[in-house]
Design a protein around this motif. Structure first.
Motif, short mmCIF file in Angstrom:
data_model
loop_
_atom_site.label_atom_id
_atom_site.label_comp_id
_atom_site.label_asym_id
_atom_site.label_seq_id
_atom_site.Cartn_x
_atom_site.Cartn_y
_atom_site.Cartn_z
N GLU A 111 23.87 -20.91 27.71
CA GLU A 111 23.05 -19.72 27.50
C GLU A 111 22.28 -19.80 26.18
N LYS A 112 22.97 -20.19 25.13
CA LYS A 112 22.35 -20.31 23.81
C LYS A 112 21.22 -21.35 23.84
N ALA A 113 21.51 -22.50 24.44
CA ALA A 113 20.51 -23.58 24.49
C ALA A 113 19.31 -23.18 25.36
N TYR A 114 19.59 -22.54 26.46
CA TYR A 114 18.53 -22.11 27.39
C TYR A 114 17.56 -21.15 26.70
N LYS A 115 18.09 -20.19 26.00
CA LYS A 115 17.23 -19.20 25.34
C LYS A 115 16.36 -19.84 24.26
N GLU A 116 16.90 -20.81 23.56
CA GLU A 116 16.11 -21.51 22.54
C GLU A 116 14.96 -22.29 23.18
N ASP A 117 15.25 -23.01 24.26
CA ASP A 117 14.22 -23.81 24.92
C ASP A 117 13.16 -22.94 25.60
N MET A 118 13.58 -21.84 26.20
CA MET A 118 12.62 -20.96 26.87
C MET A 118 11.69 -20.29 25.86
N ALA A 119 12.18 -20.04 24.68
CA ALA A 119 11.31 -19.47 23.63
C ALA A 119 10.18 -20.44 23.30
N ASN A 120 10.48 -21.72 23.26
CA ASN A 120 9.44 -22.73 23.04
C ASN A 120 8.44 -22.76 24.20
N ALA A 121 8.93 -22.59 25.43
CA ALA A 121 8.07 -22.70 26.61
C ALA A 121 7.05 -21.57 26.69
N LYS A 122 7.32 -20.45 26.06
CA LYS A 122 6.40 -19.31 26.14
C LYS A 122 5.03 -19.65 25.56
N ALA A 123 4.97 -20.68 24.70
CA ALA A 123 3.70 -21.07 24.09
C ALA A 123 3.01 -22.20 24.86
N ALA A 124 3.40 -22.40 26.13
CA ALA A 124 2.86 -23.51 26.92
C ALA A 124 1.35 -23.41 27.07
N LYS A 125 0.70 -24.57 27.07
CA LYS A 125 -0.75 -24.66 27.26
C LYS A 125 -1.08 -24.45 28.73
N VAL A 126 -2.02 -23.54 29.02
CA VAL A 126 -2.43 -23.25 30.39
C VAL A 126 -3.61 -24.15 30.75
N LEU A 127 -3.44 -25.00 31.77
CA LEU A 127 -4.50 -25.91 32.20
C LEU A 127 -5.37 -25.30 33.28
N ALA A 128 -4.82 -24.41 34.08
CA ALA A 128 -5.58 -23.75 35.15
C ALA A 128 -4.88 -22.46 35.51
N ASP A 129 -5.65 -21.45 35.83
CA ASP A 129 -5.07 -20.18 36.25
C ASP A 129 -6.12 -19.42 37.06
N ASN A 130 -5.88 -19.32 38.37
CA ASN A 130 -6.81 -18.61 39.24
C ASN A 130 -6.03 -17.76 40.23
N ASP A 131 -6.69 -17.30 41.28
CA ASP A 131 -6.04 -16.40 42.22
C ASP A 131 -4.91 -17.05 43.00
N THR A 132 -4.93 -18.38 43.16
CA THR A 132 -3.95 -19.04 44.01
C THR A 132 -2.91 -19.86 43.25
N ALA A 133 -3.26 -20.31 42.03
CA ALA A 133 -2.34 -21.22 41.35
C ALA A 133 -2.48 -21.15 39.84
N LYS A 134 -1.36 -21.46 39.17
CA LYS A 134 -1.34 -21.57 37.72
C LYS A 134 -0.66 -22.87 37.35
N VAL A 135 -1.26 -23.60 36.39
CA VAL A 135 -0.72 -24.88 35.94
C VAL A 135 -0.58 -24.83 34.43
N VAL A 136 0.63 -25.15 33.94
CA VAL A 136 0.87 -25.16 32.50
C VAL A 136 1.40 -26.53 32.10
N GLU A 137 1.16 -26.89 30.85
CA GLU A 137 1.57 -28.19 30.33
C GLU A 137 2.55 -28.03 29.19
#
Length: 318
Positions: free
Chosen positions: A201-227
């Protein structure tokens, strides 16, 4: 000599936990990171007298499976991924169901008549089979607080399976299985001294906090892609982050891509939760792609095919 072969994610590990609680057996454990699915080839064909195979695609392991069957090795194969043509052989017992709302642990639960249903519910939550998990939770009368605990536990075990190598993981999957199979119930594991639940749980929360700043490569009505970055935390979180995005926007497809050291990409795809089909069909169009209808992936997408992948993903669900 018996071999237990299983995916290193929540579904694979908790499927085996159920089976070995019900049928204790000395075995050689064969597993790896979640994306290491070509596992049957690691079985010692000469030594194996029987094999249990859980949560890995038969289609991707057919050559090794046929080699075992040709040696008259008894194989129990339980899975929910693309199977291809299932061999007709008296040594093979195949329990294959590719329905988008089931997983291997739920198939094992049916086989065991619900003997360890709480572990099956935990696995279903971890595999993002939320509706199926909730139906089983209703059947056994779990409280909201109990559901939340099992959901989190399943997510954490699943999260632990993602990485380029076992070194990226907090717990090697075989060791995590050995830890969890000591407990009749996931609640016992959660409440144990030095519980892996709280460590993950501790490790998961730390890693997910980093993921919140993910770069968005595409985002439209049908799909979203993050890097995500080429880093251990990013590789660990790629699958569960994709599940979270899917849950937040259930009408969209989602892809989480992670840069590899060779400049290719690891891709984790989630079909829209309200239209759980097509993820495997998209991924198998690219080298090293595979999976199931609701969730699939590509192990090494060439960088020069990234734009093509994004276009295929968005077009599929228009």
């Amino acid at each position: 000599m018996h071999f237990d072969v299983f995916n290193g994610d929540a579904d694979g590990i908790l499927s085996l936990v159920q089976l070995r609680l019900a049928e204790p057996k000395e075995s050689v454990l064969v597993t790896g990171v979640k994306r290491d699915i070509n596992l049957l080839k690691k079985v010692d064909v000469k030594a194996a007298t029987s094999v249990t195979t859980l949560d890995i695609s038969m289609e991707k392991n057919i050559e090794a499976l046929n080699e075992l069957l040709n040696k008259n090795t008894n194989v129990l194969y339980i899975d929910h991924h693309r199977s291809g043509d299932i061999p007709s052989n008296s040594a093979l017992e195949a329990v294959i169901d590719t329905d988008a709302n089931t997983c291997t642990a739920l198939l094992v639960n049916e086989r065991l008549n619900g003997q360890y249903v709480l572990w099956a519910i935990t696995a279903a939550y971890g595999d993002n089979m939320l509706a199926s998990a909730e139906r089983l939770a209703d059947e056994v009368g779990l409280t909201d607080a109990q559901r939340a605990q099992l959901k989190n536990f399943g997510i954490y075990v699943n999260y632990n399976g993602y990485g380029r190598t076992v070194d990226d993981l907090h717990f090697a999957p075989d060791l995590l299985f050995r830890e969890l199979v000591q407990f009749e119930s996931p609640f016992d594991a959660i409440n144990a001294k030095d519980s892996v639940f709280h460590q993950l749980e501790k490790a998961y929360k730390e890693d997910m906090a980093n993921a919140k700043a993910a770069k968005v490569l595409a985002d439209n009505d049908t799909a979203k892609v993050v890097e995500l970055d080429d880093a251990p935390w990013a590789r660990r979180v790629s699958g569960v982050f994709g599940n979270e995005l899917a849950n937040l926007s259930p009408d969209k497809a989602h892809a989480v891509i992670t840069l590899n050291s060779d400049n290719s990409y690891t891709v984790s795809v989630r079909a829209p939760l309200n239209n759980k089909q097509g993820a495997d069909e998209i991924c198998v169009q690219f080298p090293s792609g595979g999976g199931r209808a609701g969730a699939a992936g590509i192990n090494a997408l060439p960088a020069n095919q990234l734009e093509q992948f994004i276009e295929v993903l968005g077009a599929y669900y228009r």
